[in-house]
Scaffold this active site. Structure first.
Site, mmCIF file in Angstrom:
data_model
loop_
_atom_site.group_PDB
_atom_site.id
_atom_site.type_symbol
_atom_site.label_atom_id
_atom_site.label_comp_id
_atom_site.label_asym_id
_atom_site.label_seq_id
_atom_site.Cartn_x
_atom_site.Cartn_y
_atom_site.Cartn_z
ATOM 1 N N ARG A 88 0.822 -1.216 0.000
ATOM 2 C CA ARG A 88 0.000 0.000 0.000
ATOM 3 C C ARG A 88 0.851 1.258 0.000
ATOM 4 O O ARG A 88 0.296 2.360 -0.055
ATOM 5 C CB ARG A 88 -0.864 0.015 1.253
ATOM 6 C CG ARG A 88 -2.288 -0.514 1.068
ATOM 7 C CD ARG A 88 -2.933 -0.525 2.438
ATOM 8 N NE ARG A 88 -4.337 -0.430 2.493
ATOM 9 C CZ ARG A 88 -5.171 -1.469 2.687
ATOM 10 N NH1 ARG A 88 -4.718 -2.683 2.719
ATOM 11 N NH2 ARG A 88 -6.445 -1.248 2.833
ATOM 12 N N ARG A 127 -21.231 -3.741 2.472
ATOM 13 C CA ARG A 127 -20.368 -4.604 3.291
ATOM 14 C C ARG A 127 -20.556 -4.307 4.775
ATOM 15 O O ARG A 127 -20.509 -5.210 5.612
ATOM 16 C CB ARG A 127 -18.893 -4.404 2.884
ATOM 17 C CG ARG A 127 -17.968 -5.410 3.531
ATOM 18 C CD ARG A 127 -16.603 -5.421 2.880
ATOM 19 N NE ARG A 127 -15.884 -4.189 3.130
ATOM 20 C CZ ARG A 127 -14.686 -3.914 2.596
ATOM 21 N NH1 ARG A 127 -14.111 -4.764 1.783
ATOM 22 N NH2 ARG A 127 -14.084 -2.782 2.860
ATOM 23 N N ARG A 133 -17.903 -4.657 9.558
ATOM 24 C CA ARG A 133 -16.530 -4.253 9.835
ATOM 25 C C ARG A 133 -16.479 -2.877 10.478
ATOM 26 O O ARG A 133 -17.135 -1.947 10.024
ATOM 27 C CB ARG A 133 -15.720 -4.235 8.523
ATOM 28 C CG ARG A 133 -15.018 -5.539 8.265
ATOM 29 C CD ARG A 133 -14.285 -5.521 6.961
ATOM 30 N NE ARG A 133 -13.310 -4.452 6.846
ATOM 31 C CZ ARG A 133 -12.395 -4.408 5.890
ATOM 32 N NH1 ARG A 133 -12.324 -5.373 5.005
ATOM 33 N NH2 ARG A 133 -11.554 -3.407 5.814
ATOM 34 N N ARG A 144 -9.798 6.060 4.594
ATOM 35 C CA ARG A 144 -9.157 4.983 3.821
ATOM 36 C C ARG A 144 -8.996 5.384 2.350
ATOM 37 O O ARG A 144 -7.961 5.121 1.736
ATOM 38 C CB ARG A 144 -9.955 3.685 3.957
ATOM 39 C CG ARG A 144 -9.832 3.113 5.370
ATOM 40 C CD ARG A 144 -10.855 2.051 5.653
ATOM 41 N NE ARG A 144 -10.628 0.882 4.836
ATOM 42 C CZ ARG A 144 -11.578 0.033 4.466
ATOM 43 N NH1 ARG A 144 -12.817 0.247 4.813
ATOM 44 N NH2 ARG A 144 -11.270 -1.012 3.741
HETATM 45 P P1 AMP Z 1 -8.035 -4.102 4.196
HETATM 46 O O1 AMP Z 1 -8.816 -5.265 4.692
HETATM 47 O O2 AMP Z 1 -6.994 -4.471 3.201
HETATM 48 O O3 AMP Z 1 -8.902 -2.968 3.729
HETATM 49 O O4 AMP Z 1 -7.227 -3.540 5.473
HETATM 50 C C1 AMP Z 1 -7.902 -3.099 6.631
HETATM 51 C C2 AMP Z 1 -6.985 -2.163 7.405
HETATM 52 O O5 AMP Z 1 -5.795 -2.865 7.817
HETATM 53 C C3 AMP Z 1 -6.455 -0.962 6.635
HETATM 54 O O6 AMP Z 1 -7.388 0.125 6.625
HETATM 55 C C4 AMP Z 1 -5.200 -0.627 7.431
HETATM 56 O O7 AMP Z 1 -5.506 -0.020 8.663
HETATM 57 C C5 AMP Z 1 -4.662 -2.019 7.729
HETATM 58 N N1 AMP Z 1 -3.791 -2.515 6.625
HETATM 59 C C6 AMP Z 1 -4.026 -3.619 5.849
HETATM 60 N N2 AMP Z 1 -3.059 -3.796 4.957
HETATM 61 C C7 AMP Z 1 -2.176 -2.778 5.146
HETATM 62 C C8 AMP Z 1 -0.969 -2.394 4.514
HETATM 63 N N3 AMP Z 1 -0.457 -3.090 3.482
HETATM 64 N N4 AMP Z 1 -0.328 -1.286 4.974
HETATM 65 C C9 AMP Z 1 -0.819 -0.579 6.016
HETATM 66 N N5 AMP Z 1 -1.967 -0.869 6.645
HETATM 67 C C10 AMP Z 1 -2.649 -1.969 6.227
#
Ligand code: AMP
Length: 186
Positions: A88, A127, A133, A144
């Protein structure tokens, strides 16, 4: 084969990653799922990241790189990884490139799911109703999306420069999007 499913929050990366796992036997490596599992298990890491995640902010590069590094042997054994929600930031992408280079298995393709922002908000609301969530609130989702635009979108030119980026229309049914992804990979 190692691929990245790339796109903004709510683009359908997780859904499509699970289909690829079922169809191709590769391993889904979702840092978001790993962090949620750490929280559910009540580990020290889970406690450390809880507030950051609920706000919609990014956890540190160091944490997610370490999580991914741990899984690479299993991914190699499975014949490939689908990176979902990782990398990311440019620092994460550089770390991933270095780790995969050591293993002689670089990223083959970056599949970018392109979805317009109105549809993203609609999917997020759906979702939130279905999965509950904590970061699927309007406020957290805005943060986000902002983090995606400020930090993650920089990976588009990064992977374009490597000639690996393939844009896929992420609109429409799960099946239609899956067929578009298959066309890019095969
Ligand atoms: P996601 O399910 O991929 O949307 O991730 C949920 C949350 O986890 C994100 O909003 C971040 O807080 C954290 N997160 C997940 N993957 C990453 C990443 N590669 N880098 C930084 N934070 C992450």
């Amino acid at each position: 084969m190692n691929i990245i499913l790339f796109g903004p929050p709510g683009a359908g990366k997780g859904t499509q990653a699970k289909r690829l796992v079922a169809e191709r036997g590769w391993l889904q490596l979702s840092t978001g799922d790993m962090l949620r599992a750490a929280r559910a298990a009540g580990t020290a890491l889970g406690k450390r990241v809880a507030d950051i995640m609920d706000r919609g902010d990014l956890v540190s590069d160091e944490i997610v790189i370490a999580l991914i590094e741990e899984c690479l042997p299993d991914a190699q054994a499975a014949g490939g990884a689908i990176f979902d929600g990782f990398p990311r930031t440019v620092a994460q992408a550089e770390a991933l490139d270095a780790l995969l280079e050591q293993r002689g298995a670089p990223i083959a393709r970056v599949v970018r799911l392109v979805v317009d922002q109105d549809e993203l908000v609609e999917r997020m609301n759906k979702r939130a109703r279905e999965e509950g969530r904590a970061d699927d609130t309007v406020e957290a989702f805005k943060i986000r999306l902002k983090n995606y635009n400020d930090q993650t979108a920089a990976l588009i030119p990064y992977y374009q420069a490597q000639g690996k980026m393939a844009d896929v229309d992420g609109g429409g049914s799960v099946e239609i999007v899956a067929a578009r992804i298959a066309a890019v990979l095969d």
